[in-house]
Design a protein around this motif. Structure first.
Motif, short mmCIF file in Angstrom:
data_model
loop_
_atom_site.label_atom_id
_atom_site.label_comp_id
_atom_site.label_asym_id
_atom_site.label_seq_id
_atom_site.Cartn_x
_atom_site.Cartn_y
_atom_site.Cartn_z
N ALA A 27 0.87 -1.18 0.00
CA ALA A 27 0.00 0.00 0.00
C ALA A 27 0.90 1.23 0.00
O ALA A 27 1.91 1.25 0.71
CB ALA A 27 -0.86 0.00 1.25
N HIS A 28 0.53 2.23 -0.81
CA HIS A 28 1.40 3.41 -0.96
C HIS A 28 0.73 4.67 -0.44
O HIS A 28 -0.42 4.93 -0.76
CB HIS A 28 1.76 3.58 -2.45
N LEU A 29 1.46 5.45 0.36
CA LEU A 29 0.98 6.76 0.79
C LEU A 29 2.01 7.83 0.43
O LEU A 29 3.16 7.77 0.88
CB LEU A 29 0.73 6.78 2.30
N ASP A 30 1.56 8.79 -0.38
CA ASP A 30 2.37 9.98 -0.70
C ASP A 30 2.09 10.98 0.42
O ASP A 30 1.05 11.65 0.41
CB ASP A 30 1.92 10.50 -2.08
N THR A 31 2.99 11.06 1.40
CA THR A 31 2.67 11.88 2.58
C THR A 31 2.70 13.38 2.28
O THR A 31 2.10 14.16 3.00
CB THR A 31 3.63 11.56 3.76
N GLY A 32 3.38 13.78 1.21
CA GLY A 32 3.34 15.19 0.82
C GLY A 32 1.92 15.63 0.50
O GLY A 32 1.55 16.78 0.70
N SER A 33 1.10 14.66 0.04
CA SER A 33 -0.29 15.02 -0.31
C SER A 33 -1.09 15.41 0.94
O SER A 33 -2.06 16.15 0.85
CB SER A 33 -0.98 13.89 -1.08
N LEU A 34 -0.69 14.92 2.13
CA LEU A 34 -1.38 15.32 3.36
C LEU A 34 -1.17 16.82 3.59
O LEU A 34 -2.11 17.56 3.87
CB LEU A 34 -0.85 14.53 4.56
N TYR A 35 0.12 17.23 3.49
CA TYR A 35 0.44 18.65 3.70
C TYR A 35 -0.19 19.51 2.60
O TYR A 35 -0.62 20.64 2.83
CB TYR A 35 1.96 18.85 3.76
N ARG A 36 -0.24 18.96 1.39
CA ARG A 36 -0.84 19.71 0.29
C ARG A 36 -2.36 19.84 0.48
O ARG A 36 -2.94 20.89 0.16
CB ARG A 36 -0.51 19.03 -1.05
N CYS A 37 -3.02 18.78 0.96
CA CYS A 37 -4.48 18.88 1.20
C CYS A 37 -4.78 19.93 2.27
O CYS A 37 -5.74 20.70 2.16
CB CYS A 37 -5.05 17.52 1.64
N GLY A 105 0.69 0.50 9.45
CA GLY A 105 0.51 -0.66 10.32
C GLY A 105 -0.63 -1.58 9.94
O GLY A 105 -0.67 -2.73 10.38
N ASN A 106 -1.55 -1.13 9.15
CA ASN A 106 -2.75 -1.93 8.92
C ASN A 106 -3.09 -1.96 7.43
O ASN A 106 -3.86 -1.13 6.95
CB ASN A 106 -3.90 -1.32 9.74
N ARG A 107 -2.51 -2.92 6.68
CA ARG A 107 -2.75 -2.97 5.24
C ARG A 107 -3.24 -4.33 4.80
O ARG A 107 -2.49 -5.12 4.20
CB ARG A 107 -1.46 -2.65 4.48
N PRO A 108 -4.51 -4.68 5.11
CA PRO A 108 -5.02 -5.98 4.68
C PRO A 108 -4.97 -6.11 3.15
O PRO A 108 -5.21 -5.14 2.44
CB PRO A 108 -6.47 -5.99 5.18
N GLY A 109 -4.60 -7.31 2.68
CA GLY A 109 -4.54 -7.51 1.23
C GLY A 109 -3.22 -7.10 0.62
O GLY A 109 -3.01 -7.28 -0.58
N HIS A 110 -2.35 -6.50 1.43
CA HIS A 110 -1.04 -6.07 0.91
C HIS A 110 0.08 -6.78 1.69
O HIS A 110 -0.14 -7.26 2.80
CB HIS A 110 -0.85 -4.56 1.06
N ALA A 111 1.26 -6.77 1.08
CA ALA A 111 2.41 -7.39 1.75
C ALA A 111 3.13 -6.39 2.66
O ALA A 111 4.20 -6.68 3.19
CB ALA A 111 3.38 -7.93 0.70
N GLY A 112 2.55 -5.20 2.82
CA GLY A 112 3.16 -4.17 3.65
C GLY A 112 2.81 -2.80 3.12
O GLY A 112 1.79 -2.63 2.44
N ALA A 113 3.64 -1.82 3.45
CA ALA A 113 3.35 -0.45 3.04
C ALA A 113 4.62 0.30 2.67
O ALA A 113 5.71 -0.02 3.16
CB ALA A 113 2.63 0.29 4.17
#
Ligand code: DC
Length: 213
Positions: A27-37, A105-113
């Motif tokens: 699972a991928h999170l672009d954390t810059g998008s949090l600051y941008r939002c 910490g919580n990515r069901p269906g994925h092998a990690g993050a």
């Protein structure tokens, strides 16, 4: 598997993170998008970067619309400028910590993050299995960003993008809280003369090599 990818603007860290996510089913999170939002929300509410106060910016996090994260509205230079101002505020950063850790910490269906940003390997996920720090010369990054914005239909000039990027770099690197720097143990990749395929291959090589040890 947890991967932290940090680096400067337009260094190629987002592209690398997306490709690693697809390759390793993460699972991928672009954390810059949090600051941008958050920046977009504050701009829409009429606040200016030079006037915004830290407690107000931190409190506004509860009102942001994360569905804007995948939209071009957060990709403008105006939003990027405001994002770099609020990202320097400790209270703002603190209010985003739990969300990022929960995502990892919580990515069901994925092998990690895999999370990409500026402080993932150093602050958010110091125990990540793999850490990367992606950087490139300022001029090269400004050229990439100029082409990206022009391709998206925005009329921008290289000189302006370079100047804005240099200001933002300084804010990201010199701020007291979680400044941009390579985390301990991160593999540093300079992408100035590398294309996306070469960067991806270097990262996969590193992961496979470490896993065998
Ligand atoms: O990577 P980006 O250009 O989308 O990031 C926008 C701003 O947010 C930039 O000034 C850096 C900041 N940021 C940060 O301080 N920490 C992160 N983990 C991600 C982004």
């Amino acid at each position: 598997m947890i991967i932290a990818v940090d680096g400067s603007a337009a260094s190629g860290k987002g592209t690398l993170a997306k490709r690693l996510a697809a390759h390793f089913n993460l699972a991928h999170l672009d954390t810059g998008s949090l600051y941008r939002c958050l920046a977009l929300h504050l701009l829409k509410s009429g606040y200016l970067p030079e006037k915004i106060e830290e407690p107000l910016a931190a409190a506004a996090i509860r009102d942001i619309d994360l569905s804007m994260a995948g939209t071009p509205a957060i990709r403008t230079d105006e939003v990027a400028g405001m994002a770099s101002v609020v990202a320097a505020m400790p209270m703002v950063r603190q209010n985003f910590v739990a969300f990022q850790r929960q995502f990892a910490g919580n990515r069901p269906g994925h092998a990690g993050a895999i999370l990409d940003g500026r402080d993932i390997g150093s602050v958010i996920l110091p125990d990540a299995d793999f850490k990367f720090f992606i950087d490139a010369d300022l001029e090269e990054r400004a050229g990439r960003r100029t082409r990206e914005l022009q391709d998206a239909g925005q009329s921008v000039m290289f000189r302006d993008v370079l100047e804005d990027m240099s200001d933002r770099d300084r804010r990201d690197r010199e701020r007291n809280t979680a400044p941009l720097k390579a985390a301990d143990g991160a593999l540093i990749i300079d992408t100035t003369r590398l294309d996306a395929d070469s960067v991806f291959a270097a990262a996969v090589n590193h992961i496979e090599h470490q896993r065998k040890q």
